[in-house]
Design a protein around this motif. Sequence first.
Motif, PDB file in Angstrom:
ATOM      1  N   PHE A 146       0.844  -1.189   0.000  1.00  0.00           N
ATOM      2  CA  PHE A 146       0.000   0.000   0.000  1.00  0.00           C
ATOM      3  C   PHE A 146       0.882   1.242   0.000  1.00  0.00           C
ATOM      4  O   PHE A 146       1.813   1.353   0.808  1.00  0.00           O
ATOM      5  N   GLU A 147       0.594   2.176  -0.893  1.00  0.00           N
ATOM      6  CA  GLU A 147       1.371   3.410  -0.913  1.00  0.00           C
ATOM      7  C   GLU A 147       1.063   4.256   0.319  1.00  0.00           C
ATOM      8  O   GLU A 147       1.957   4.896   0.884  1.00  0.00           O
ATOM      9  N   ALA A 339     -11.692  -1.055   1.265  1.00  0.00           N
ATOM     10  CA  ALA A 339     -11.757  -0.132   0.121  1.00  0.00           C
ATOM     11  C   ALA A 339     -12.090  -0.881  -1.158  1.00  0.00           C
ATOM     12  O   ALA A 339     -11.369  -0.804  -2.160  1.00  0.00           O
ATOM     13  N   GLY A 340     -13.181  -1.653  -1.087  1.00  0.00           N
ATOM     14  CA  GLY A 340     -13.578  -2.419  -2.259  1.00  0.00           C
ATOM     15  C   GLY A 340     -12.906  -3.764  -2.280  1.00  0.00           C
ATOM     16  O   GLY A 340     -13.164  -4.612  -1.439  1.00  0.00           O
ATOM     17  N   LYS A 341     -12.011  -3.972  -3.223  1.00  0.00           N
ATOM     18  CA  LYS A 341     -11.379  -5.276  -3.370  1.00  0.00           C
ATOM     19  C   LYS A 341      -9.888  -5.270  -3.066  1.00  0.00           C
ATOM     20  O   LYS A 341      -9.129  -6.071  -3.597  1.00  0.00           O
ATOM     21  N   LYS A 342      -9.465  -4.344  -2.215  1.00  0.00           N
ATOM     22  CA  LYS A 342      -8.092  -4.388  -1.733  1.00  0.00           C
ATOM     23  C   LYS A 342      -8.059  -5.186  -0.438  1.00  0.00           C
ATOM     24  O   LYS A 342      -9.000  -5.154   0.352  1.00  0.00           O
ATOM     25  N   TRP A 343      -6.948  -5.875  -0.234  1.00  0.00           N
ATOM     26  CA  TRP A 343      -6.863  -6.787   0.905  1.00  0.00           C
ATOM     27  C   TRP A 343      -5.748  -6.364   1.846  1.00  0.00           C
ATOM     28  O   TRP A 343      -4.674  -5.942   1.421  1.00  0.00           O
ATOM     29  N   PHE A 344      -6.044  -6.521   3.146  1.00  0.00           N
ATOM     30  CA  PHE A 344      -5.057  -6.218   4.181  1.00  0.00           C
ATOM     31  C   PHE A 344      -5.178  -7.274   5.276  1.00  0.00           C
ATOM     32  O   PHE A 344      -6.119  -8.062   5.313  1.00  0.00           O
ATOM     33  N   TYR A 345      -4.186  -7.287   6.154  1.00  0.00           N
ATOM     34  CA  TYR A 345      -4.203  -8.271   7.238  1.00  0.00           C
ATOM     35  C   TYR A 345      -5.402  -8.065   8.160  1.00  0.00           C
ATOM     36  O   TYR A 345      -5.837  -6.939   8.418  1.00  0.00           O
ATOM     37  N   LYS A 346      -5.914  -9.144   8.677  1.00  0.00           N
ATOM     38  CA  LYS A 346      -6.950  -9.106   9.702  1.00  0.00           C
ATOM     39  C   LYS A 346      -6.399  -9.617  11.033  1.00  0.00           C
ATOM     40  O   LYS A 346      -6.603  -9.010  12.083  1.00  0.00           O
ATOM     41  N   ASP A 380      -9.082  -0.469  12.723  1.00  0.00           N
ATOM     42  CA  ASP A 380      -9.169   0.928  12.251  1.00  0.00           C
ATOM     43  C   ASP A 380      -8.319   1.161  11.004  1.00  0.00           C
ATOM     44  O   ASP A 380      -7.537   2.119  10.921  1.00  0.00           O
ATOM     45  N   ILE A 381      -8.463   0.297  10.023  1.00  0.00           N
ATOM     46  CA  ILE A 381      -7.658   0.392   8.805  1.00  0.00           C
ATOM     47  C   ILE A 381      -8.269   1.441   7.886  1.00  0.00           C
ATOM     48  O   ILE A 381      -9.463   1.404   7.578  1.00  0.00           O
ATOM     49  N   GLN A 382      -7.443   2.397   7.463  1.00  0.00           N
ATOM     50  CA  GLN A 382      -7.918   3.481   6.597  1.00  0.00           C
ATOM     51  C   GLN A 382      -6.904   3.742   5.490  1.00  0.00           C
ATOM     52  O   GLN A 382      -5.700   3.630   5.694  1.00  0.00           O
ATOM     53  N   ILE A 383      -7.430   4.100   4.322  1.00  0.00           N
ATOM     54  CA  ILE A 383      -6.586   4.526   3.208  1.00  0.00           C
ATOM     55  C   ILE A 383      -6.926   5.984   2.935  1.00  0.00           C
ATOM     56  O   ILE A 383      -7.911   6.287   2.270  1.00  0.00           O
ATOM     57  N   PRO A 384      -6.160   6.922   3.474  1.00  0.00           N
ATOM     58  CA  PRO A 384      -6.492   8.347   3.303  1.00  0.00           C
ATOM     59  C   PRO A 384      -6.326   8.780   1.855  1.00  0.00           C
ATOM     60  O   PRO A 384      -5.384   8.378   1.170  1.00  0.00           O
ATOM     61  N   THR A 385      -7.271   9.608   1.393  1.00  0.00           N
ATOM     62  CA  THR A 385      -7.209  10.108   0.013  1.00  0.00           C
ATOM     63  C   THR A 385      -6.685  11.524  -0.063  1.00  0.00           C
ATOM     64  O   THR A 385      -6.344  12.016  -1.124  1.00  0.00           O
ATOM     65  N   ASN A 386      -6.611  12.218   1.094  1.00  0.00           N
ATOM     66  CA  ASN A 386      -6.038  13.558   1.114  1.00  0.00           C
ATOM     67  C   ASN A 386      -5.486  13.839   2.495  1.00  0.00           C
ATOM     68  O   ASN A 386      -5.673  13.068   3.434  1.00  0.00           O
ATOM     69  N   GLU A 387      -4.795  14.954   2.634  1.00  0.00           N
ATOM     70  CA  GLU A 387      -4.130  15.289   3.884  1.00  0.00           C
ATOM     71  C   GLU A 387      -5.122  15.453   5.033  1.00  0.00           C
ATOM     72  O   GLU A 387      -4.817  15.155   6.175  1.00  0.00           O
ATOM     73  N   LEU A 388      -6.327  15.931   4.728  1.00  0.00           N
ATOM     74  CA  LEU A 388      -7.298  16.182   5.796  1.00  0.00           C
ATOM     75  C   LEU A 388      -7.777  14.886   6.432  1.00  0.00           C
ATOM     76  O   LEU A 388      -8.174  14.861   7.594  1.00  0.00           O
ATOM     77  N   GLU A 389      -7.736  13.787   5.665  1.00  0.00           N
ATOM     78  CA  GLU A 389      -8.222  12.519   6.199  1.00  0.00           C
ATOM     79  C   GLU A 389      -7.173  11.794   7.021  1.00  0.00           C
ATOM     80  O   GLU A 389      -7.474  10.813   7.678  1.00  0.00           O
TER      81      GLU A 389
END
Length: 838
Positions: A146-147, A339-346, A380-389
């Motif tokens: 993940f970037e 975030a749809g079909k992206k996968w991360f550890y559980k 609490d996994i999040q992929i922020p799309t901008n600095e405010l998030e």
Amino acid sequence: MQVSKNHNISKRCAPFFIFGYFLLAFLGINATPIKGVVLDSDSKEPLPYVNIWIKGTTTGSITNINGEFSIDQEFSSDDIIVFSFLGYKDYETNNVSISGKDICTIYLTKENISIAEVNVKPDNSYALSIIKKVVQNRKRNNPDNFEEIEYKQYMRKSIFLSNLKNDIAKKKAFHDVSEAFIVQSDSTVAMPIFFSEDYLAHSLSTDKNTSEAILTKSECVMPQLQSIIDMIVSKKISTDINFYNNQINIMSRGFPSPISWNNQLYYNTYLTDSVHRDGMKLLRFDYYPKSYRSTSFKGYFWIDSETFALTEIHAILPTTANVNFVNGFEAHVYYQAIAGKKWFYKAQKINSKLALSKSDEEEGKKRFNISVQNILDYHDIQIPTNELEKQTFSKIEKKQSIEEQLNSIPKTPYDSLESAAFYGIKKLKQNKTIKHIARFSDMTLNGYYNLNKLDLGPYMDIYRKNAIEGDRFTLPIRTGEKMFKNFSLGGYIGYGFKSEEFKYGAKINYQLPLERRTILTLKYDDDYYALTNDKFIEFIRENPYEAGSGNVTSSITTRVPNPYMLNQQKFSISIEHQLAKNIGITIKPFYHRNFSNKNVLFTQNGYASKSFNNYGVMANVRFSFGQAFDEGYFYRVYYGNQKPVIHLSAIVAKASFTNELGAVTKPYYNINATMKNRVNFGPAYMRMLLNVGYIGGDVPYPLLHLSRGTQDLGFARYHYNLLYNSSFIADLYSNAHLSLNGGGIFFGKLPGIKKLSLRETVSFKSYWGKLNGNHASVMDIPDYLQKPFSTPYMELGLGVSNMFRVLRVEYTRRLNNDKLYDQFSSKHGVRLRLEVSF
């Protein structure tokens, strides 16, 4: 014979084993829990999913993936227990024969059925096509790619001494802490050693990765090693695992992933099931190693048929694998879609069982083992799309206790051992017996035995032998951490029985109160050092020991004690500073006075000088490329990785001496570069040390580069095994030391030999140098030192390691056939080394 100072067991994991060994040796404990296992009679490999039932009833069970089973029901003497497995003959036994043993081992024999000739053409093309797509999509599905991502991670680590006899708590040594031992379901008890809980906040991006501890709590029966043990569990034994990597590094060994690009070389994989769940079609694959002697897993994994991503994977290391001291390893990793079909550890759960011997289990006995567990939960996994998030993580406001806050976090439930761990450790570490054993365990790592406010050591310096001093005994001691937290005063005094003289030294360490690690050291020695002693050896041997000119084991096997010893008075002031996580720098002003003796003469045109001086500044920069480490009391423990460690060093100095013309001062410089690395290639691995350097200016010969040989039976990792004690001298030089361990790739396929778990070894050593300067105009070069020949000096070794799990035997041969080399080296020889590793 030399003791490996860089091996995994004695240097890093030894505190666990030594603690358990001393404890059980002290108490005479040998636990025998009641358990059962079903094995193949030929391969002795565990058989999973064997049906077990009481004949004539519907009561029964099956074995797990390790072939283990348990019988909880009570049976009459007339009951017959049946073991049935497809392709094997049924095995029946009377219940009395089982209950009369502590461990029941059942061997099933393959059933040979004669049938008419049948041509079978299995079609596994669909399964292979799916696996190919899983491999092709690894980069996209890899959670580590993940970037930008932010998440919180709950981590729980534990270490227990398990399978102890239940009467251990009644021993006199533990009468005051009997309640600290945890009773297990099989009537044995466990001793908690280490337990920790951490809640971390991670924020990862292309330009910055941060990790912050929100909550942390830990206990250890060896408080002085608490942080180091924590790091060992996290980085070496029970590390978090990413199966998307081609190779998984566990316990310093390489394990190929079941979805690696070359998985078909190591695994047989079968599509065994499919289900629809939460709108997804999931496919299950079972996989097995092609060779049960290799470092490969067995287990299963589920994938999402749309994205070809892992949703769950279970991996077990077969007990027959060529891995030492591991009686069980199991990893279970779960993934979640975000975030749809992206996968991360559980979640991840990794269990390891370490023991000094596997043979006890095979014989139906079972000694203590060290159980290590690491549990990871992701929230609490999040992929922020901008600095405010983007979140700003901060410490939780402490309105509640740490225990209450940790208990409120969603996590994998505690098991029966974990629930009682904190209380047990707090009690145990106050026990006198535990304190004494902990000191011995501590000594295996840092070389010092703690005497409350004083430390005795390093113990490797207590005895050595050379031609000048003969048998040399030394008493080294320093102030300990209990006396001064950031300051240490130490020294030693040694006596040589042949030279009948005392040698001594003193050392002061002070850790400055700065944000980054900064240590100031003052050191003085009046002692003998090998003429060939590498000026930069401290940067090659990165371990806690103050390595001298020899050690106990090599001294025992020495055929020709080193006569070329230089008496030096050395004073230095050094400052070591960590510039960044991966970059460290050392600056060391020094003054050395060098004295001649009957074997090391300082002459020029018939004029003999008793001594000469050299003084200047040494600097070193260390690049480690993400290598993990942990801090001890004025030492650092580094954990190996798959990236090189590079040292760039330089000396700018002057040499002053007296000859027939009077006092002379000669400026000189020495630049040096060293690269050291260990690389895993699946079950095989290679160690390497590459070194190059140049000395500018005409200097006395002891300041030049002298290739270092050994004249004992020990296999030297970073010296030349066939060169004599002193041989070549140069001002332009390069050294290469390569050692390949095959991990049993060849021996593991030989009938009758594969059960010995032997490992192939190949070593190659090369020295090349030139003597460009007119150094003889400063000081005569002795006849026993030779200008390097035009062709490099080379040694090749072929051998076997892991004999009795501790011994390496290698036949070494010089590749240079020119007779000129005979006066400086042996043609061939057999060398031994104590080499303990997983």
